[in-house]
Design an enzyme around this catalytic site. Structure first.
Site, PDB file in Angstrom:
ATOM      1  N   GLU B  69       8.753  -0.738   0.564  1.00 12.49           N
ATOM      2  CA  GLU B  69      10.072  -0.271   1.014  1.00 12.49           C
ATOM      3  C   GLU B  69      10.280  -0.429   2.517  1.00 12.49           C
ATOM      4  O   GLU B  69      11.407  -0.623   2.973  1.00 12.49           O
ATOM      5  CB  GLU B  69      10.298   1.186   0.596  1.00 12.49           C
ATOM      6  CG  GLU B  69      10.471   1.393  -0.906  1.00 12.49           C
ATOM      7  CD  GLU B  69       9.158   1.573  -1.660  1.00 12.49           C
ATOM      8  OE1 GLU B  69       8.084   1.360  -1.053  1.00 12.49           O
ATOM      9  OE2 GLU B  69       9.204   1.918  -2.851  1.00 12.49           O
ATOM     10  N   PHE B 131       7.854  15.460 -10.204  1.00  9.92           N
ATOM     11  CA  PHE B 131       7.220  14.176  -9.945  1.00  9.92           C
ATOM     12  C   PHE B 131       8.101  13.323  -9.012  1.00  9.92           C
ATOM     13  O   PHE B 131       9.289  13.145  -9.259  1.00  9.92           O
ATOM     14  CB  PHE B 131       6.979  13.431 -11.263  1.00  9.92           C
ATOM     15  CG  PHE B 131       6.365  12.067 -11.058  1.00  9.92           C
ATOM     16  CD1 PHE B 131       5.099  11.943 -10.506  1.00  9.92           C
ATOM     17  CD2 PHE B 131       7.062  10.916 -11.382  1.00  9.92           C
ATOM     18  CE1 PHE B 131       4.528  10.694 -10.297  1.00  9.92           C
ATOM     19  CE2 PHE B 131       6.506   9.660 -11.176  1.00  9.92           C
ATOM     20  CZ  PHE B 131       5.234   9.553 -10.626  1.00  9.92           C
ATOM     21  N   GLN B 132       7.499  12.827  -7.961  1.00  9.17           N
ATOM     22  CA  GLN B 132       8.177  12.002  -6.960  1.00  9.17           C
ATOM     23  C   GLN B 132       9.378  12.691  -6.314  1.00  9.17           C
ATOM     24  O   GLN B 132      10.330  12.046  -5.913  1.00  9.17           O
ATOM     25  CB  GLN B 132       8.577  10.636  -7.539  1.00  9.17           C
ATOM     26  CG  GLN B 132       7.348   9.788  -7.883  1.00  9.17           C
ATOM     27  CD  GLN B 132       7.665   8.331  -8.152  1.00  9.17           C
ATOM     28  OE1 GLN B 132       8.753   8.000  -8.616  1.00  9.17           O
ATOM     29  NE2 GLN B 132       6.718   7.459  -7.872  1.00  9.17           N
ATOM     30  N   LYS B 181      19.493  11.856  -9.914  1.00  8.21           N
ATOM     31  CA  LYS B 181      19.507  11.000 -11.094  1.00  8.21           C
ATOM     32  C   LYS B 181      20.646  11.381 -12.038  1.00  8.21           C
ATOM     33  O   LYS B 181      21.280  10.509 -12.648  1.00  8.21           O
ATOM     34  CB  LYS B 181      18.155  11.094 -11.808  1.00  8.21           C
ATOM     35  CG  LYS B 181      17.867   9.900 -12.693  1.00  8.21           C
ATOM     36  CD  LYS B 181      16.419   9.920 -13.170  1.00  8.21           C
ATOM     37  CE  LYS B 181      16.141   8.753 -14.089  1.00  8.21           C
ATOM     38  NZ  LYS B 181      14.738   8.752 -14.557  1.00  8.21           N
ATOM     39  N   MET B 494      -2.151  -6.311  23.348  1.00  2.99           N
ATOM     40  CA  MET B 494      -1.527  -5.462  24.370  1.00  2.99           C
ATOM     41  C   MET B 494      -2.381  -4.231  24.654  1.00  2.99           C
ATOM     42  O   MET B 494      -2.549  -3.834  25.806  1.00  2.99           O
ATOM     43  CB  MET B 494      -0.115  -5.050  23.929  1.00  2.99           C
ATOM     44  CG  MET B 494       0.670  -4.322  25.002  1.00  2.99           C
ATOM     45  SD  MET B 494       0.878  -5.314  26.501  1.00  2.99           S
ATOM     46  CE  MET B 494       2.420  -6.154  26.151  1.00  2.99           C
TER      47      MET B 494
END
Lengths: 193, 579
Positions: B69, B131-132, B181, B494
Site C-alpha cells: 500500500e 479483525f483488521q 463495509k 548520506m
C-alpha cells in the site's frame, strides 16, 4: 527579554478561543496540534455557542506570544475551524466552576456555624444535601476556588472538581457577524485567479 | 457535518437525476464525476464491496494493483505531481490503512493532492478490536489535510465531493476517507454535486493591493534583489509569471528542492539550487542580498540553516498561500498571503524594468569558485570509479534536460538536484520534506502512468531501492515504461557522509551487502544491465533510454564519495563548505 525576531520571551497565560463546526473528532484534531509541539493545555472547555451547529472551544495555555500566535495559525488551518482568536488573560472575562463534596457530619456538629460562614464569605452555595454528604458549588477564578478548597480541607473534602475556564472576549464583535463575514470571505476566495 | 451539509446543499442546484446504487458504486460514480481515471490500490476484506463494484467499471477506471500500500501512495503522488490531478488510492482496513501513512505524511509535507479511500469494518464492529480494525482516522489525523469516516451511506457523495475539493485547492494535500463495509453495501438514492464551497475554508485568499504596492516598492528600490522559487510556483502554474517578473525586474532566481524545474536551468537569470547541498552562490548570496523575494516556499531548515544568521541584512517579501507559513521561520517585511500566480500577476505591472547585472555577476563569480573546487572534480574525475554527479550529468545531457526525473532520498537525490539541468517544467518528483526512502520507484511508476508521453527516469540509491523494490512486480504487470537507475555505492551514502564528517568516521550500520540488482530485475522480467566503467556509461544509458518499456540500469559508483558543497546542519548558509 526580547528575542532577536522581536517577540517577547515571557511565558504567560493565553486564552485561545476557537469557533468550529460541530463535528466529531475535531477535539482530537485540535489537541494534537498542541501535543505535537509539546504544549501542555492548562484547561479546555467545549460547548455549543450562541449559533446553532457552531462549537466554541476555550483553551488556556502558558507559553510565549510567538508560540501562541503560531499555534493559533495551525488551529485555523483545520478545515472545520471557523475562526481562532488569541487573547491575553486581561482581554477576556472568565470564570470557572468548582464542586466540593464534604461529609455531612461536621455540619451537624457545627455549633458556631463556621462552615456556613465559610460558604457565605466565599460566595459559594450549597448545591445538594444528602444523607451522607453535601455538595458545595462555587464559581470564580482559579485562585478563589482553590482558596475555598484549602479552607474546606479541615472538614474533609472527599471529592473536588474544577471545570475548565470559560471566557468571553472584551471585543464587541458578535459571533453571527463574524460568521457572516467569514461566509463572504470564503465565497470570495473559492477560485484561483 | 450537519451544518456543512446544509451549507453546500443550499448553494447548488441538483444536476443529476437520482438512481438507486450501493455505497460502493456511488464511490466509483463520484470518482468519475471528479475526473478520476486511474486508481492505485490493493484489495482486502473491508474494501471488497468496492473492488466488486470496480469489476464493472474497468472500462472507465484503471486500477493499478501495487505490491504494497505504501507503493500506492507514492505512485499516486508521482501521478499527481506530473499531471496536477489528484492521485487516488484504495486500501483495506487495518494494515492496509496503516501502510498508507508514510505516503500520506509525505504528501502532506510536500503539498501533494491525494485522496485515499480505506475500507473499514462494519459500523457495529467499530471499537471492538474486530479483525483488521484500526483507528485509521485517529492515526491519519495529524498527517492529512482532512479526514472523515462515512457510517451513513447518504453522506457518501457529499463527502467524496468535499474530499476532492479540499485535496486539490489552496495548499493541496492528502485527504483520507474511511468507509465502513456496511456503507459500501447499503443501497440509497444517489445524486452527485461537486463541492464548490465550505464556509470554514478559504483556499485562495484575495491578493491585497496594499501588499502588492509595498512589495513592488521594495523590489523597485532594491539593489540586490533575489528570488527564491519554491514548489508553490509549480502548484499554482506560475512559471510564466515568475519568468516575466524575474526578467522585467532583472532579479536572479534560485530554486528550492521542490521548486526545481519551475524556472529553466539554462536561463541567464537562473543562479542555481538552494539549501544544504545546493549551489555555492545561492547560499552565500542569501546573506548578502538586500531583498529576499520568497515565492511559494516555506523556509525549510534544509534551506535556511541557522535562522539566527539567515538573511538578517535583507528585507523579506514572502508570497505564500498558507498563512501559517508566513512569519513561521523568517520574519517578513511584506507578506502576500495569496496564490503565487495571482500575486505575481498583480505584481508584474507595478514593477519597473530593471537590470542588476553586477549583482547577477556576483553569482557567476561564485559559480567559478564552485566549478573549480567541486563541479569540475565531480563531473570530470581524473581516475577512480564513476561518480554520481557525472552519471547524472550524462543522463541530463542525453535526455536534453527534458525527462521527468524522480529521485529517492540521499546522496543520489542531492547529486541529481545539483546536476540535472531541468529544461521542462513539472519534471522533478522527489520526496522533499519527509525524506522518504523508497519513494522513487513507486513514484516513477505513477509519473509514467500520468505522463506516458514523457521519458521518466528514476534515480535511486541502493538503500532506497531495497525499501520498495517489490513494485518491480507492478511495473512488470502493467508494463510501465519507467527507466530505473540505481546508483550503487553499497553504502547508505548520506548517513555515511555524516558519519565521516561529524561522527569521526564511525561507520555504524551504513555499509550494505547488496544483492544482484540485475538478477532481481530479470526475476521480474524487466530488462536490466550493470555498468561500472566510465567508457561504457554513455552507451549503457543510451540503451536504457532507447528501450521500449521498463529498464533497470545498475551503475556502480565510487564507494565513499561525498556530496559538496554542504551547509552542516544548523550552521549558517554563509558557512557553506566546499570540501
Amino acid at each position: 527579554m526580547e528575542h532577536p525576531n522581536g517577540y517577547s520571551t515571557e511565558v504567560k497565560l493565553f486564552v485561545i478561543s476557537v469557533l468550529t463546526e460541530n463535528k466529531s473528532g475535531l477535539l482530537n484534531a485540535i489537541t494534537i496540534i498542541f501535543t505535537r509541539r509539546k504544549i501542555n493545555i492548562e484547561s479546555i472547555n467545549v460547548s455549543e455557542s450562541e449559533v446553532a451547529g457552531v462549537s466554541r472551544y476555550t483553551i488556556v495555555v502558558k507559553i510565549t506570544r510567538e508560540r501562541a500566535e503560531k499555534l493559533v495559525k495551525q488551529v485555523r488551518k483545520l478545515i472545520e475551524v471557523l475562526g481562532a482568536f488569541l487573547y491575553e488573560e486581561e482581554e477576556t472575562h472568565f470564570q470557572e466552576l468548582a464542586l466540593y463534596k464534604v461529609p455531612l457530619e461536621p455540619f451537624l456538629n457545627d455549633s458556631n456555624n463556621r462552615i456556613e460562614k465559610l460558604i457565605r464569605d466565599n460566595f459559594a452555595r450549597i448545591l445538594v444535601i444528602e444523607r451522607e454528604y453535601i455538595i458545595i458549588e462555587k464559581t470564580g477564578r482559579k485562585s478563589e476556588t482553590q482558596k475555598l478548597f484549602e479552607e474546606l480541607k479541615a472538614y474533609g473534602v472527599s471529592e473536588f472538581v474544577r471545570s475548565g475556564r470559560i471566557s468571553i472576549s472584551k471585543s464587541k464583535r458578535r459571533t453571527e457577524t463574524f460568521l457572516k463575514e467569514l461566509e463572504e470571505l470564503s465565497a470570495n476566495s473559492l477560485v484561483k485567479e | 457535518m450537519e451544518a456543512l451539509t446544509k451549507q453546500t446543499l443550499s448553494d447548488q442546484s441538483e444536476k443529476q437525476v437520482s438512481q438507486i446504487v450501493s455505497g460502493a458504486e456511488a464511490l466509483l460514480l463520484g470518482l468519475l464525476e471528479e475526473g478520476v481515471d486511474t486508481i492505485f490500490g490493493y484489495p482486502g476484506g473491508a474494501i471488497m464491496p468496492i473492488y466488486d463494484a470496480l469489476y464493472g467499471y474497468q472500462d472507465r477506471l484503471r486500477h493499478i494493483l501495487v505490491r504494497h500500500e505504501q507503493g500506492a501512495t507514492h505512485a499516486a503522488q508521482g501521478y499527481a505531481r506530473v499531471t496536477g490531478k489528484t492521485g487516488v488510492v484504495f486500501a483495506t482496513s487495518g494494515p492496509g490503512a496503516t501502510n498508507l501513512i508514510t505516503g500520506i505524511a509525505d504528501a502532506q509535507i510536500d503539498s501533494t493532492p491525494m485522496v485515499c479511500i480505506t475500507g473499514q469494518v462494519a459500523t457495529p464492529l467499530l471499537g471492538t478490536d474486530a479483525f483488521q480494525e484500526t483507528d485509521v482516522l485517529g492515526i491519519s489525523m495529524p498527517v492529512t489535510k482532512w479526514n472523515y469516516q462515512v457510517t451513513d451511506v447518504t453522506e457518501l457523495p457529499e463527502v467524496i465531493a468535499k474530499a476532492f475539493f479540499i485535496a486539490r485547492t489552496g495548499r493541496p494535500g492528502p485527504v483520507l476517507i474511511d468507509i465502513t463495509k456496511d456503507v459500501q453495501f447499503a443501497k440509497f438514492e444517489y445524486t452527485y454535486k461537486k463541492c464548490e464551497k465550505i464556509r470554514s475554508y478559504a483556499p485562495y485568499p484575495k491578493v491585497n493591493n496594499d501588499d502588492i504596492e509595498a512589495a513592488a516598492k521594495l523590489i523597485n528600490a532594491a539593489k540586490k534583489p533575489y528570488i527564491l522559487a519554491g514548489h508553490g510556483i509549480l502548484i499554482s502554474g506560475a512559471q510564466k509569471e515568475l519568468l516575466a517578473v524575474a526578467e522585467k525586474a532583472g532579479v536572479p532566481v534560485a530554486s528550492t528542492l521542490l521548486g526545481l524545474s519551475a524556472f529553466p536551468c539554462n536561463h541567464p537569470l537562473y543562479v542555481g539550487y538552494l539549501g544544504m547541498h545546493g549551489n555555492y552562490g545561492p547560499n552565500v548570496k542569501t546573506n548578502e542580498c538586500d531583498l529576499l523575494i520568497a515565492i511559494g516556499m516555506r523556509f525549510d531548515d534544509r534551506v535556511t540553516g541557522d535562522l539566527k544568521t539567515y538573511a538578517r541584512q535583507a528585507k523579506v517579501i514572502h508570497i505564500e498561500i498558507d498563512p501559517s507559513e508566513i512569519d513561521k521561520n523568517v520574519k517578513t517585511t511584506v507578506a502576500i498571503n495569496a496564490d503565487a500566480k495571482a500575486a505575481l500577476k498583480a505584481l508584474l505591472p507595478k514593477l519597473k524594468e530593471n537590470k542588476h547585472d553586477k549583482w547577477v555577476n556576483e553569482f557567476r563569480e561564485c559559480d567559478k569558485i564552485e566549478y573549480e573546487k567541486v563541479v569540475n572534480k565531480a563531473l570530470h574525475p581524473a581516475e577512480g570509479g564513476l561518480l554520481m554527479a557525472e552519471v547524472v550529468n550524462v543522463i541530463s545531457e542525453m535526455t536534453k534536460g527534458e525527462a521527468i526525473v524522480v529521485t529517492d532520498v540521499g546522496q543520489h537525490q542531492m547529486a541529481t538536484s545539483r546536476y540535472y539541468k531541468y529544461n521542462t517544467t513539472d519534471s522533478n518528483v522527489t520526496s522533499g520534506g519527509l525524506g522518504t526512502m523508497g519513494f522513487a520507484l513507486p513514484a516513477a511508476m505513477g509519473a509514467k502512468i500520468g505522463r506516458p508521453d514523457k521519458q521518466v527516469v528514476a534515480i535511486i540509491g541502493d538503500g532506497g531501492f531495497q525499501m520498495t523494490l517489490q513494485e518491480l512486480g507492478t511495473i512488470f504487470q502493467f508494463n510501465i515504461g519507467a527507466k530505473i537507475v540505481i546508483l550503487n555505492n553499497s553504502f547508505l551514502g548520506m548517513v555515511r557522509q555524516w558519519q565521516q564528517l561529524f561522527f569521526d568516521k564511525r561507520y555504524s550500520a551504513t555499509e550494505m551487502t547488496n544483492p544482484d540488482f540485475v538478477a532481481i530485475a530479470r526475476g521480474f522480467y524487466i530488462n536490466a544491465a550493470k555498468v561500472s566503467l566510465r567508457e561504457e556509461l554513455k552507451q549503457s544509458i543510451q540503451t536504457m533510454l532507447d528501450h521500449n518499456g521498463p529498464y533497470l540500469l545498475e551503475v556502480v559508483v565510487e564507494k565513499e564519495e561525498n556530496v559538496f558543497p554542504m551547509v552542516p546542519a544548523g550552521d549558517s548558509v554563509g558557512n557553506i563548505r566546499l570540501e
